[in-house]
Design an enzyme around this catalytic site. Structure first.
Site, PDB file in Angstrom:
ATOM      1  N   GLY A   1       0.846  -1.193   0.000  1.00  0.00           N
ATOM      2  CA  GLY A   1       0.000   0.000   0.000  1.00  0.00           C
ATOM      3  C   GLY A   1       0.874   1.232   0.000  1.00  0.00           C
ATOM      4  O   GLY A   1       2.077   1.139   0.283  1.00  0.00           O
TER       5      GLY A   1
ATOM      6  N   CYS B   1       5.099  -6.372   1.766  1.00  0.00           N
ATOM      7  CA  CYS B   1       5.483  -4.963   1.737  1.00  0.00           C
ATOM      8  C   CYS B   1       4.793  -4.182   2.859  1.00  0.00           C
ATOM      9  O   CYS B   1       5.063  -4.409   4.021  1.00  0.00           O
ATOM     10  CB  CYS B   1       5.232  -4.367   0.358  1.00  0.00           C
ATOM     11  SG  CYS B   1       6.093  -2.800   0.141  1.00  0.00           S
ATOM     12  N   TYR B   2       3.863  -3.299   2.534  1.00  0.00           N
ATOM     13  CA  TYR B   2       3.162  -2.573   3.598  1.00  0.00           C
ATOM     14  C   TYR B   2       2.517  -3.561   4.579  1.00  0.00           C
ATOM     15  O   TYR B   2       2.535  -3.352   5.797  1.00  0.00           O
ATOM     16  CB  TYR B   2       2.097  -1.636   3.012  1.00  0.00           C
ATOM     17  CG  TYR B   2       1.316  -0.880   4.062  1.00  0.00           C
ATOM     18  CD1 TYR B   2       1.884   0.206   4.723  1.00  0.00           C
ATOM     19  CD2 TYR B   2       0.020  -1.264   4.406  1.00  0.00           C
ATOM     20  CE1 TYR B   2       1.173   0.888   5.713  1.00  0.00           C
ATOM     21  CE2 TYR B   2      -0.693  -0.583   5.389  1.00  0.00           C
ATOM     22  CZ  TYR B   2      -0.113   0.495   6.038  1.00  0.00           C
ATOM     23  OH  TYR B   2      -0.796   1.169   7.009  1.00  0.00           O
TER      24      TYR B   2
ATOM     25  N   HIS C   1       7.969  -8.104  -3.132  1.00  0.00           N
ATOM     26  CA  HIS C   1       6.682  -8.496  -3.725  1.00  0.00           C
ATOM     27  C   HIS C   1       6.810  -9.831  -4.462  1.00  0.00           C
ATOM     28  O   HIS C   1       7.253  -9.848  -5.610  1.00  0.00           O
ATOM     29  CB  HIS C   1       6.234  -7.427  -4.728  1.00  0.00           C
ATOM     30  CG  HIS C   1       5.814  -6.150  -4.088  1.00  0.00           C
ATOM     31  ND1 HIS C   1       4.525  -5.901  -3.713  1.00  0.00           N
ATOM     32  CD2 HIS C   1       6.521  -5.056  -3.739  1.00  0.00           C
ATOM     33  CE1 HIS C   1       4.445  -4.701  -3.158  1.00  0.00           C
ATOM     34  NE2 HIS C   1       5.646  -4.161  -3.159  1.00  0.00           N
TER      35      HIS C   1
ATOM     36  N   GLU D   1       4.533 -11.447  -5.822  1.00  0.00           N
ATOM     37  CA  GLU D   1       3.536 -11.573  -6.887  1.00  0.00           C
ATOM     38  C   GLU D   1       3.988 -11.022  -8.230  1.00  0.00           C
ATOM     39  O   GLU D   1       3.422 -11.349  -9.254  1.00  0.00           O
ATOM     40  CB  GLU D   1       2.223 -10.888  -6.462  1.00  0.00           C
ATOM     41  CG  GLU D   1       2.249  -9.362  -6.387  1.00  0.00           C
ATOM     42  CD  GLU D   1       2.838  -8.802  -5.083  1.00  0.00           C
ATOM     43  OE1 GLU D   1       3.560  -9.531  -4.387  1.00  0.00           O
ATOM     44  OE2 GLU D   1       2.586  -7.622  -4.783  1.00  0.00           O
TER      45      GLU D   1
ATOM     46  N   ASP E   1     -15.745 -12.064 -23.314  1.00  0.00           N
ATOM     47  CA  ASP E   1     -16.605 -12.171 -22.132  1.00  0.00           C
ATOM     48  C   ASP E   1     -18.054 -12.506 -22.500  1.00  0.00           C
ATOM     49  O   ASP E   1     -18.640 -13.429 -21.939  1.00  0.00           O
ATOM     50  CB  ASP E   1     -16.577 -10.868 -21.319  1.00  0.00           C
ATOM     51  CG  ASP E   1     -15.158 -10.483 -20.923  1.00  0.00           C
ATOM     52  OD1 ASP E   1     -14.281 -11.365 -20.969  1.00  0.00           O
ATOM     53  OD2 ASP E   1     -14.926  -9.311 -20.590  1.00  0.00           O
TER      54      ASP E   1
ATOM     55  N   LYS F   1      -9.647 -12.323 -16.571  1.00  0.00           N
ATOM     56  CA  LYS F   1      -9.717 -12.520 -18.022  1.00  0.00           C
ATOM     57  C   LYS F   1      -9.087 -13.847 -18.469  1.00  0.00           C
ATOM     58  O   LYS F   1      -9.651 -14.560 -19.305  1.00  0.00           O
ATOM     59  CB  LYS F   1      -8.982 -11.357 -18.703  1.00  0.00           C
ATOM     60  CG  LYS F   1      -9.242 -11.247 -20.179  1.00  0.00           C
ATOM     61  CD  LYS F   1     -10.549 -10.578 -20.395  1.00  0.00           C
ATOM     62  CE  LYS F   1     -10.803 -10.234 -21.826  1.00  0.00           C
ATOM     63  NZ  LYS F   1     -12.019  -9.395 -21.919  1.00  0.00           N
TER      64      LYS F   1
END
Ligand code: XMP
Length: 517
Positions: free
Chosen positions: A58, A85-86, A173, A175, A231, A373
């Site tokens: 964040g 992180c945060y 991070h 991710e 979609d 997606k």
């Protein structure tokens, strides 16, 4: 729709920029994951019974007044927590450690030394591994009972853990793609720490969703506005498998689609296709072209196309009469707003946003609202939808109307369709599309002198665009191989009448947009 019981990881969102990415990574490992605001109550969390919780990064410091926070009890619920992180700083701060402004901020790819060689989080991870750092504060002192498991030369606590409570924290991070072994770390957390088994699979999603839709809709009637995009196509196929002819798909072809796209949609959903649905295609090119005559301003074109779309749809809806359900292709990123995971409203791009106002229906169904997606594409493949539909790029609702600079005419539509088809064919053939977020041809409004054979020409210039992007909010122009660009150029000027120059757009977003309008 009833949500089937399955194991899940809860991501609590503290406003960082990679939050959706965490959920996507976890889901890639076949564990269902939801993103919610950090303000979610403990009661709700207990009800949800996640197998693990991930606190995101964040923009704040834990010392910022009104900084986003969470209750101490979150760490005492017996649910494993990973702070990133945060999130890691918050864990340290709340549990009695010390967070300070780091003497040196770290930003970017950083070599991290894993000192906790027997940490579950780092099982299979190299002792020295490159991770993505982005912080100004750091954990200066770990809370009691925590072991430090990773460091960098300027960050003494790059990771820490208290295994007795299953609490883990990383300053970096895991991710983001630049953390080379980040996938392993997240997988270790989800499988070894949280003890998930991996029950999130697209084949079972499709099967369960079809059953749930059948139960919900019963003998009711449903209406789906098909755009030909991924979609709405996947949503329509799920519905068709659930309720067959009780579903009517309406496909408004405004004549501004890519080459052959209208026919491709009809081949799948029309009477010759494999699905047993009512399919109505409205060929409304002339109506749209008449409205667009003489119009050059892009925003005006968008408005006209959007409004005309509604008018055409309205006419059909009147004929169809009352339906019970209106199908929408809303997907998960539409539901979680970037930022703080706050629930958002129905997808509002112009070609579906106006529909609920005048279609006479009782309820909206959104069978894809839990999916990212890439998961929508995986379900599409699971359902046997042809690859050309499943991997279709994002395409703006107003279509080629905005990829033609200046007035839209029938001749110009043909030019841009043909040039774009050549471009896509060659890029795909060369395998140069792997890292592209979007690529297409646009028609500039510029004519210039050229020479072809013995004659002088005065023709249009085509602009080619290819961008790399992860969120479509920012983008970089892609460095396509020169031989591919050269082949595309030769083919376009030779095969597309009315074009004598081809240009490549090197601009990023910002300052340009992805579309060329
Ligand atoms: P820009 O051009 O704003 O585009 O950088 C960002 C992304 O949005 C797509 N786009 C649209 N999608 N209806 C849509 O459904 C629209 O009116 C529209 N306009 C732009 C664009 O293709 C890109 O992926």
């Amino acid at each position: 729709m009833k949500k089937p019981a399955r194991e899940m990881i809860l991501v609590l969102d503290f406003g960082g920029q990679y939050n959706q990415l965490i959920a996507r990574r976890v889901r890639e490992d076949h564990v269902y994951c939801e993103v919610h605001p950090n303000t979610m109550s403990l009661e709700k969390i207990r009800e949800m019974a996640p197998k693990g919780i991930i606190l995101t990064g964040g923009p704040n410091s834990v010392y910022t007044p009104d900084a986003e926070t969470c209750p101490r009890e979150l760490f005492e619920m017996g649910i494993p927590v990973l702070g990133i992180c945060y999130g890691s700083q918050l864990m340290a701060h709340i549990l009695g450690g010390k967070v300070e402004t780091a003497p040196t901020s770290e930003y970017g790819k950083t070599e991290v030394t894993i000192t906790g060689r027997d940490s579950k989080l780092f099982r299979g991870v190299d002792e020295k591994t490159v991770c993505w750092m982005s912080h100004t504060d750091y954990i200066a002192k770990a809370p009691e009972g925590f072991t430090v498991t990773a460091k960098t030369p300027v960050c003494p606590i790059a990771a820490m853990e208290r295994t007795s409570d299953n609490l883990y924290a990383t300053q970096f991070h895991p991710e983001v793609m630049h953390t080379v072994q980040g996938k392993e770390m997240l997988r270790n957390f989800v499988y070894d720490v949280c003890r998930c088994t991996g029950d999130w699979k697209m084949d079972s999603f499709a099967k369960e969703t079809i059953e749930a839709l059948r139960e919900k809709i019963g003998t009711g009637k449903a209406l789906c506005a098909l755009s030909g995009g991924v979609d709405s196509s996947v949503a329509a196929v799920l519905l068709s498998k659930a309720i067959g002819k009780q579903l009517t798909c309406v496909f408004v072809d405004h004549g501004l689609l890519r080459k052959d796209e209208g026919d491709q949609v009809e081949a799948v959903f029309g009477p010759e296709g494999p699905y047993d649905v009512n399919f109505i295609r409205i060929n409304a090119k002339d109506r749209f072209l008449a409205k667009l005559k003489g119009v050059t301003e892009p925003e005006r074109k968008r408005k006209i196309i959007g409004e005309e779309f509604i008018r055409v749809f309205e006419d059909v809806a009147k004929e169809i009469g009352k339906v019970d359900f209106l199908v929408q292709g809303t997907i998960y990123p539409d539901v979680i707003e970037s930022g703080l995971g706050k629930a958002a409203v129905i997808k509002s791009h112009h070609n579906v946003g106006g529909l609920p106002d005048f279609v006479d229906f009782k309820e909206i169904v959104e069978p894809l609202r839990l999916l990212f997606k890439d998961e929508v594409r995986a379900v599409g493949r699971e359902l046997g939808i042809p690859e050309y539909l499943v991997k279709r790029q994002p395409f703006p609702g107003p279509g080629l109307g905005i990829r033609i600079i200046g007035e839209v005419t029938e001749d110009k539509i043909k030019i841009v369709q043909d040039a774009d088809a050549i471009y896509r064919e060659e890029v795909e053939k060369a395998g140069a599309d792997k890292n592209l977020g979007q690529y297409f041809a646009a028609l500039t409004n510029m004519r210039s002198v050229g020479v072809m054979g013995d004659g002088r020409t005065y023709d249009y210039a085509i602009a080619l665009r290819a961008v790399m992007t992860s969120d479509f909010m920012t983008a970089e122009s892609a460095q396509l191989p020169w031989d591919v660009l050269s082949r595309v150029t030769t083919r376009i000027v030779n095969e597309v009448k009315g074009v004598n120059r081809v240009m490549y757009d090197c601009t990023g977003k910002p300052p340009a947009t992805i579309e060329f309008e």
